[in-house]
Design an enzyme around this catalytic site. Structure first.
Site, PDB file in Angstrom:
ATOM      1  CD  GLU A 110      -3.046   1.439   2.123  1.00  0.00           C
ATOM      2  OE1 GLU A 110      -2.187   1.015   3.471  1.00  0.00           O
ATOM      3  OE2 GLU A 110      -4.243   1.693   2.244  1.00  0.00           O
ATOM      4  N   GLY A 243       3.134  -0.046  11.339  1.00  0.00           N
ATOM      5  CA  GLY A 243       2.911  -0.842  12.204  1.00  0.00           C
ATOM      6  C   GLY A 243       2.364  -1.642  11.692  1.00  0.00           C
ATOM      7  CD  GLU A 246      -5.353  -2.220   5.422  1.00  0.00           C
ATOM      8  OE1 GLU A 246      -4.348  -1.666   6.230  1.00  0.00           O
ATOM      9  OE2 GLU A 246      -6.077  -0.735   5.116  1.00  0.00           O
ATOM     10  CG  HIS A 278      -6.461  -0.261  12.669  1.00  0.00           C
ATOM     11  ND1 HIS A 278      -6.685   1.195  12.580  1.00  0.00           N
ATOM     12  CD2 HIS A 278      -5.495  -0.326  10.877  1.00  0.00           C
ATOM     13  CE1 HIS A 278      -6.697   1.804  11.603  1.00  0.00           C
ATOM     14  NE2 HIS A 278      -5.864   0.878  10.822  1.00  0.00           N
ATOM     15  CD  GLU A 279      -3.659  -3.167  10.589  1.00  0.00           C
ATOM     16  OE1 GLU A 279      -4.100  -3.157   9.319  1.00  0.00           O
ATOM     17  OE2 GLU A 279      -3.559  -2.593  10.279  1.00  0.00           O
ATOM     18  CD  GLU A 301      -5.866   3.216   6.668  1.00  0.00           C
ATOM     19  OE1 GLU A 301      -5.879   2.528   8.393  1.00  0.00           O
ATOM     20  OE2 GLU A 301      -5.621   2.411   6.410  1.00  0.00           O
TER      21      GLU A 301
END
Ligand SMILES: [Zn+2]
Length: 804
Positions: A110, A243, A246, A278-279, A301
């Site tokens: 990404e 970090g 996904e 989150h992912e 996001e």
């Protein structure tokens, strides 16, 4: 006829030791126009065929395009043979994630790096099916988006692994990794959840394995849409530039997020687990339904961010995660959104690069906060139903923000589109001023800015107030209004802190607030401290008012307020370490709280107390010599300490023993296996008052001797040490290019640097400005312009504090 990409058939031959991939690809397209161009960069193209016949081609290196003439409009197969040589120096695209003499070959694509791994139409709107086959050494394991379909020996004794076909998905979500992995797995609602780590680390992935399995199960209920694949990997990477990511069916993550266990300091454990959730949220929101174009990256996001916290709070309620949301998302956004360099959440984006620059912490943190406000507005259930309908409607396809607002509006029968528009298209947020009157209060709003001229505008603000123990809700959609509140004891605005605005009280208001301060909820108390700190920075309250409330916080040991204030004091110390006001407040804040919560874990205490313990003890160790000495005596039992206390004890040891402590600390930072553990030692090494040690630590961070993921720690910790600042800054200017090269264009470098810039020049702004000008300023984009504005505010605040 517009272009359609149906599928990518990829046969990759991975020469692992030489880090060379030979690829044979077939792309099935329809509606191609001459000249047909695929995105391709840093690839050597050997041959191209169209429907089986060799054709001429041209590589346009400047535009990163592979141009193939004469691809018919009808459904056609473009065949490409290519070679990818993996560079030793980059840490994204297809790269070597190195550890102890070995590495993992892994992709991180990404937003637009897929084109550096195979020729493709590298835009999120061109979803296609992927069929992947990887041939490599038999002793290596290959992980991809989907599960293995078959695996066979190739004639040369290597192994050919074929993966199940993916559903239609965007190129930036494509993933594969080759290396020596250890795995752990768990079945969750019919899906196999697997963690993959380098050898020897699998046990440390057990906690994340459980968290992701729980989140996956709960998301299937929450979204009311089944998880579209049959497995989900979490791949822990020893070197990783951000970090986590996904990738569909194969989340990749830095080790400090994925390798956490019951002995990890709470804040880090919570952050790691939460980013994995989150992912996991993205597996639907982002992967199953993908933004049409990068102008909705913020929504992608923000949503996953909000959902990451919300779901972590659902599956681990004992962690108090929504308090962390307030501090790390809402408060952070409020600070940045009050700068003149801010921008609306929504923006027009022409290129991928622009999206990466424009969408920053403001977009994500404020976006997540506004989503929470909208959830508060429509109600939790309507919000969930709206999201679920949206995901069903656009499954395996693309959508835009408009589609989500419309789904939420339909589910709630409220004008969500209009409210969303007001908050998304306007930069900044309102300051709501409360004036006490005879009959009650008068509320007025104006746009808030920390510096510079505020723009004009009126927001529709849902205000929830607490007066005399009663909850009052009003809708402030004009400049001012009077509210009759009756009696005059306690008074609080933005109760529950779902509103994205700051509240400024008059003298009487602050007196009433001070009198009831200890009775407020932790979220409300933290909110008051957040607003006061903003007003201190903006010169809207006298420093004495802020410090009075800091002292009041010394009497109330709730985790979220403690952490909020400890962080404020750490920043204040970095910019005005010699202020008498600041030195006077330390003993009123730190010792009573440390006394109340204790330095060691107490039986039955809530886990989140650990985060407050960590912030209090490290904060106090840095500013109080006697306390540092006291902690130093515990260094001999370092490995047995409460993990939340370790950082402070290491700092105490460093500050007390100085030169004598160095060999041991350097040895630890080089040998400790866990990134989280190393981070604490970096903190200690950067607390040294002698500049040589800090310089040595900085140099070590980029030497290649330690994991390259570590380089940010010395940089950030060093910047906050006011006693070595000249040498630190000299090092940064000297090694700037080397650091930049290591990050090879990744935004992460500019984010680190922006934090450095905002504090480093408080005594000499011009010096920092001179360095960050021209080409550098342009490269750093909004991160840098914002950092320089922050620097000016910090320098001004320093002058104000030192006048007293
Ligand atoms: Zn995300």
């Amino acid at each position: 006829m517009s272009l359609k990409v149906y599928s990518y058939d990829l046969k990759l031959d991975v020469d692992f030791r030489n880090a060379v991939v030979r690829g044979r690809e077939e792309v099935t397209v329809q509606g191609a126009r001459a000249p047909f161009a695929l995105d391709a960069s840093t690839l050597e193209i050997e041959s191209v065929s169209v429907n089986g016949k060799g054709v001429p081609f041209r590589l346009d290196k400047r535009r990163a395009k592979l141009i193939v003439r004469d691809v018919p409009q009808r459904k056609s197969v473009v065949g490409i043979s290519f070679t990818k040589k993996v560079s030793d120096d980059v840490i994204f695209g297809l790269y070597k994630s190195k550890y102890g003499g070995d590495y993992i070959l892994v992709t991180d694509l990404e937003p637009a790096e897929a084109r550096t791994v195979f020729p493709c139409v590298d835009e999120p709107g061109y979803k296609a099916v992927f069929r992947l086959q990887v041939t490599t050494d038999s002793n290596l394991k290959v992980i991809a988006n989907t599960a293995v379909e078959s695996s066979e020996s190739s004639p040369d004794g290597r192994t050919k692994t074929t993966f199940q076909q993916t559903p239609r998905m965007s190129t930036y979500l494509f993933f594969f990794a080759v290396g020596n992995f250890e795995e752990r797995s768990l079945r969750s609602d019919g899906v196999e959840v697997i963690t993959a780590t380098r050898p020897g680390q699998a046990e440390n992935s057990q906690l994340v394995l459980k968290v992701v399995a729980d989140a996956l199960a709960d998301f299937q209920h929450y979204y009311d849409v089944p998880y579209p694949l049959n497995k989900l990997h979490v791949v822990a990477l020893p070197e990783y530039h951000t970090g986590a990511m996904e990738n569909w069916g194969a989340i990749s993550s830095r080790e400090s997020y994925a390798l956490i266990n019951e002995n990890t300091a709470f804040a880090q454990k919570n952050r790691g687990a939460m980013s994995m959730v989150h992912e996991t949220a993205h597996q639907w929101f982002g992967d199953l339904v993908t933004m049409k174009w990068w102008d909705d990256l913020w929504l992608n996001e923000s949503f996953a961010t909000f959902m990451g916290y919300k779901m972590t709070d659902r599956i681990r309620p004992e962690w108090g995660t929504m308090g962390v949301f307030l501090r790390d998302e809402t408060f952070r956004a409020m600070e940045q959104d009050a700068l003149s360099t801010t921008h609306p959440i929504q923006a027009h984006v022409r290129t991928v690069e622009e999206a990466m620059h424009i969408f920053d912490a403001i977009s994500y943190n404020k976006g997540a906060s506004v989503l929470r406000m909208i959830e508060g507005y429509v109600g939790e259930d309507a919000f969930r139903r709206g999201v679920s309908n949206y995901l069903r409607k656009f499954s395996f396809s693309n959508a835009s923000g408009k589609d989500l607002w419309s789904a939420l509006g339909k589910a709630s029968r409220l004008p969500v589109t209009r409210v969303a528009r007001e908050w998304l298209t306007r930069a900044g947020y309102p300051l709501v001023q409360v004036t006490t009157t005879k009959e009650g209060v008068e509320l007025s709003q104006r746009p808030f800015r920390l510096a510079g001229k505020a723009p004009k505008g009126v927001w529709p603000v849902p205000v929830s107030m607490k007066c005399d123990g009663k909850q009052v809700s009003v809708f402030l959609d004009r400049k001012s209004m009077k509210v009759r509140t009756g009696a005059k004891s306690d008074l609080l605005l933005n109760a529950g802190r779902t509103g994205f605005y700051a509240t400024l009280y008059d003298r009487e208001g602050y007196e009433r607030l001070a009198a009831s301060f200890t009775a407020l909820s932790p979220m409300d108390r933290a909110g008051v401290m957040n607003d006061l700190y903003l007003f201190l920075q903006g010169g809207l309250v006298e420093p004495e008012v802020y410090f009075r409330f800091v002292s009041l916080c010394g009497g109330t040991p709730d985790s979220i307020t403690t952490e909020t204030v400890a962080e404020q004091l750490t920043i204040l110390d970095a910019i005005a370490w010699d202020s008498i006001l600041l030195q006077r407040v330390y003993p009123r804040f730190y010792p009573p709280l440390i006394e109340k919560i204790g330095e060691d874990r107490r039986p039955g205490e809530p886990e989140y107390i650990g985060a407050a313990r960590e912030d209090l003890t490290t904060g106090y160790a840095l500013v109080d010599r006697a306390y540092a000495e006291k902690l130093a005596s515990r260094f001999d039992h370092y490995s047995e300490l409460d993990p939340n206390l370790k950082g402070a004890v290491a700092i105490g040891y460093a500050l007390t023993y100085g030169e004598k402590a160095k060999p041991r600390l350097f040895d630890m930072v080089k040998t400790l296996q866990g990134e989280v553990d190393r981070a604490k030692i970096y903190g200690a090494l950067c607390s040294f008052r002698d500049p040589e040690t800090v310089e040595e630590t900085l140099e070590l961070g980029i030497s290649g001797e330690v994991s390259r993921s570590d380089s940010g720690y010395p940089l950030l910790y060093g910047a906050f040490n006011p006693y070595v600042r000249d040498v630190f800054w000299e090092w940064v200017t000297r090694r700037y290019d080397a650091m930049k090269e290591m990050y090879a264009g990744s935004q992460q470098f500019y984010l680190y640097m922006s934090r450095v810039l905002a504090v480093c020049g408080v005594t000499d702004e011009a010096k920092v400005r001179r360095f960050i000008s021209g080409k550098r300023l342009k490269e750093g984009g909004s991160s840098y312009t914002r950092a320089l504005e922050h620097l000016a505010i910090n320098a001004k605040l320093r002058r104000r504090l030192l006048e007293r």
